[in-house]
Design an enzyme around this catalytic site. Structure first.
Site, PDB file in Angstrom:
ATOM      1  CG  ASP A  44      -1.796   1.211   1.297  1.00 38.30           C
ATOM      2  OD1 ASP A  44      -2.857   1.161   0.658  1.00 38.30           O
ATOM      3  OD2 ASP A  44      -1.435   2.224   1.945  1.00 38.30           O
ATOM      4  CE1 TYR A  49       0.749   7.767   2.380  1.00 40.95           C
ATOM      5  CE2 TYR A  49       1.119   5.440   1.938  1.00 40.95           C
ATOM      6  CZ  TYR A  49       0.347   6.449   2.475  1.00 40.95           C
ATOM      7  OH  TYR A  49      -0.818   6.119   3.127  1.00 40.95           O
ATOM      8  CE  LYS A  74      -3.652   4.670   0.538  1.00 37.11           C
ATOM      9  NZ  LYS A  74      -2.232   4.520   0.907  1.00 37.11           N
ATOM     10  CG  HIS A 107      -4.538   9.622   0.207  1.00 36.19           C
ATOM     11  ND1 HIS A 107      -3.195   9.605  -0.071  1.00 36.19           N
ATOM     12  CD2 HIS A 107      -4.634   9.224   1.489  1.00 36.19           C
ATOM     13  CE1 HIS A 107      -2.525   9.207   0.995  1.00 36.19           C
ATOM     14  NE2 HIS A 107      -3.377   8.973   1.961  1.00 36.19           N
TER      15      HIS A 107
HETATM   16  P1  NAP Z   1       0.903   1.361  11.929  1.00 39.64           P
HETATM   17  O1  NAP Z   1       1.076   0.270  10.934  1.00 39.64           O
HETATM   18  O2  NAP Z   1      -0.256   1.345  12.861  1.00 39.64           O
HETATM   19  O3  NAP Z   1       2.177   1.488  12.855  1.00 39.64           O
HETATM   20  C1  NAP Z   1       3.473   1.573  12.356  1.00 39.64           C
HETATM   21  C2  NAP Z   1       4.386   1.812  13.568  1.00 39.64           C
HETATM   22  O4  NAP Z   1       4.400   0.648  14.409  1.00 39.64           O
HETATM   23  C3  NAP Z   1       5.793   2.089  13.163  1.00 39.64           C
HETATM   24  O5  NAP Z   1       6.314   3.059  14.078  1.00 39.64           O
HETATM   25  C4  NAP Z   1       6.507   0.747  13.384  1.00 39.64           C
HETATM   26  O6  NAP Z   1       7.851   0.960  13.746  1.00 39.64           O
HETATM   27  C5  NAP Z   1       5.746   0.183  14.551  1.00 39.64           C
HETATM   28  N1  NAP Z   1       5.667  -1.291  14.530  1.00 39.64           N
HETATM   29  C6  NAP Z   1       5.305  -2.083  13.500  1.00 39.64           C
HETATM   30  N2  NAP Z   1       5.274  -3.374  13.869  1.00 39.64           N
HETATM   31  C7  NAP Z   1       5.635  -3.416  15.165  1.00 39.64           C
HETATM   32  C8  NAP Z   1       5.784  -4.461  16.096  1.00 39.64           C
HETATM   33  N3  NAP Z   1       5.539  -5.744  15.762  1.00 39.64           N
HETATM   34  N4  NAP Z   1       6.189  -4.148  17.378  1.00 39.64           N
HETATM   35  C9  NAP Z   1       6.417  -2.856  17.730  1.00 39.64           C
HETATM   36  N5  NAP Z   1       6.288  -1.815  16.856  1.00 39.64           N
HETATM   37  C10 NAP Z   1       5.899  -2.099  15.595  1.00 39.64           C
HETATM   38  O7  NAP Z   1       0.892   2.805  11.207  1.00 39.64           O
HETATM   39  P2  NAP Z   1       0.885   3.387   9.730  1.00 39.64           P
HETATM   40  O8  NAP Z   1       2.146   3.102   9.029  1.00 39.64           O
HETATM   41  O9  NAP Z   1       0.470   4.806   9.850  1.00 39.64           O
HETATM   42  O10 NAP Z   1      -0.303   2.609   8.996  1.00 39.64           O
HETATM   43  C11 NAP Z   1      -0.094   1.484   8.179  1.00 39.64           C
HETATM   44  C12 NAP Z   1      -0.273   1.838   6.718  1.00 39.64           C
HETATM   45  O11 NAP Z   1      -1.592   2.349   6.461  1.00 39.64           O
HETATM   46  C13 NAP Z   1       0.629   2.964   6.242  1.00 39.64           C
HETATM   47  O12 NAP Z   1       1.978   2.560   6.094  1.00 39.64           O
HETATM   48  C14 NAP Z   1      -0.069   3.363   4.957  1.00 39.64           C
HETATM   49  O13 NAP Z   1       0.233   2.455   3.917  1.00 39.64           O
HETATM   50  C15 NAP Z   1      -1.526   3.261   5.362  1.00 39.64           C
HETATM   51  N6  NAP Z   1      -2.107   4.568   5.788  1.00 39.64           N
HETATM   52  C16 NAP Z   1      -3.119   5.102   5.045  1.00 39.64           C
HETATM   53  C17 NAP Z   1      -3.681   6.303   5.412  1.00 39.64           C
HETATM   54  C18 NAP Z   1      -4.801   6.868   4.595  1.00 39.64           C
HETATM   55  O14 NAP Z   1      -5.215   8.024   4.834  1.00 39.64           O
HETATM   56  N7  NAP Z   1      -5.323   6.147   3.630  1.00 39.64           N
HETATM   57  C19 NAP Z   1      -3.225   7.010   6.538  1.00 39.64           C
HETATM   58  C20 NAP Z   1      -2.187   6.449   7.270  1.00 39.64           C
HETATM   59  C21 NAP Z   1      -1.642   5.230   6.905  1.00 39.64           C
HETATM   60  P3  NAP Z   1       9.087   0.479  12.809  1.00 39.64           P
HETATM   61  O15 NAP Z   1       8.769   0.850  11.384  1.00 39.64           O
HETATM   62  O16 NAP Z   1      10.238   1.232  13.387  1.00 39.64           O
HETATM   63  O17 NAP Z   1       9.188  -0.999  13.017  1.00 39.64           O
END
Ligand code: NAP
Length: 289
Positions: A44, A49, A74, A107
């Site tokens: 994704d 990004y 997106k 998005h």
């Molecule tokens: P997330 O997946 O909830 O959290 C990522 C965070 O958690 C990072 O700091 C990562 O650190 C840490 N992490 C991951 N696995 C872990 C584990 N097993 N133990 C401890 N810490 C862990 O947040 P997100 O990246 O915001 O959301 C996921 C995806 O959703 C995004 O990458 C993006 O593709 C999508 N997204 C979409 C929108 C939208 O508006 N459509 C908005 C936000 C996000 P490290 O990387 O340092 O391991």
């Protein structure tokens, strides 16, 4: 890996990988390469990004056939509207170095997204995208779309985690046949999600981690998850959620953690709309200008 069948009949993995905030091109290529080795096939990304090229390179260099992947990107607010969305799509596909997309998402629910949707319906009919969807659309906006378009979003990608459980939203999406996909399934670790005592207890009971419990919980509610990590050991951990199930009591305990409001992004708040539009001043975050 489990898959879900979208409303148009195509299959999507229940667990994918997000690359938000992995801006450095070399890092992103390495991270996506690692994730592919671990077994992730759904990736994704988004125009904003600023890493579509890196994602595309890692996918193309993997030696794995294109059809094995499920690639999502997106269209950003700056490209809302019919003509701009057509151009933004071509630009994204060029950056990815691919000849079709699996899923193209609006998005944010701002600007002329009606025009964007008509462009996406066209691209879908031309078979350049296998499925089209939206992000951050409220149930009312989805319902409105259902009265105005031939094709409904196959997916709505929304903030969904233990503190923002979205029960009412999921009910409307279920009624309309729209697949929910959880962004920030860990709430990026904010407000102590990884150390929450209830999750820690449930994790101990199943001999799993709190991260695995959070992913499993969304999956068991029928919500696709796209966690992000730059660490390979965490990618492995987050991928290993298929050998256990949360029982009714676990699910009920997690239900009590709901705060009932988005904790990361509330697109219904005027201040958030203003903040997102202010990004248009940043050349990195606008695609066509
Ligand atoms: P997330 O997946 O909830 O959290 C990522 C965070 O958690 C990072 O700091 C990562 O650190 C840490 N992490 C991951 N696995 C872990 C584990 N097993 N133990 C401890 N810490 C862990 O947040 P997100 O990246 O915001 O959301 C996921 C995806 O959703 C995004 O990458 C993006 O593709 C999508 N997204 C979409 C929108 C939208 O508006 N459509 C908005 C936000 C996000 P490290 O990387 O340092 O391991």
């Amino acid at each position: 890996m489990e898959h879900i069948t979208l409303s148009n009949g195509i299959n999507m993995p229940m667990l994918g990988f997000g690359v938000f905030q992995v801006d450095d091109s070399a890092v992103c290529e390495r991270v996506v390469g690692d994730a592919i080795e671990v077994g992730y096939r759904l990736f994704d990304t988004a125009m904003t990004y600023n890493n579509e090229e890196a994602v595309g390179r890692a996918v193309r260099n993997s030696g794995i056939g294109r059809k094995e992947f499920f690639i999502t990107t997106k269209v950003w607010i700056s490209d809302a509207g019919y003509d701009r969305t057509l151009q933004a799509f071509d630009l994204s596909l060029n950056k990815l170095g691919l000849d079709y997309l699996d899923l193209y998402l609006i998005h944010m629910p701002f600007g002329d997204y009606y025009g964007s949707w008509r462009a996406m319906e066209r691209l879908y009919k031309e078979r350049r995208i296998r499925a089209i969807g939206v992000c951050n659309f409220s149930p009312a906006r989805l319902m409105d779309m259902s009265y105005n378009f031939e094709i409904l979003p196959a997916v709505n990608q929304i903030e969904s985690h233990i503190h923002c459980q979205r029960k009412e939203e999921l009910a409307v999406m279920g009624e309309l046949g729209i697949q929910p996909q959880a962004w920030a399934p860990f709430a990026e670790g904010m407000k102590g999600t990884f150390t929450d005592p209830v999750l820690t207890d449930i994790a101990l009971k199943h001999n799993k981690t709190t991260a695995q419990v959070m992913l499993r919980w969304n999956i068991q509610r029928g919500v696709v998850v796209i966690p992000k990590s730059v660490h390979k050991e965490r990618m492995i951990e987050n991928f290993d959620v298929w050998d256990f199930s949360l029982d009714e009591e676990d699910m009920q305990r997690i239900a009590t953690l709901n705060k009932g409001i988005p904790t990361m992004l509330d697109t219904e708040k005027p201040s958030e709309v203003r903040r997102l539009y202010s990004y248009l001043d940043n050349p990195v975050l606008t695609s066509l200008k």
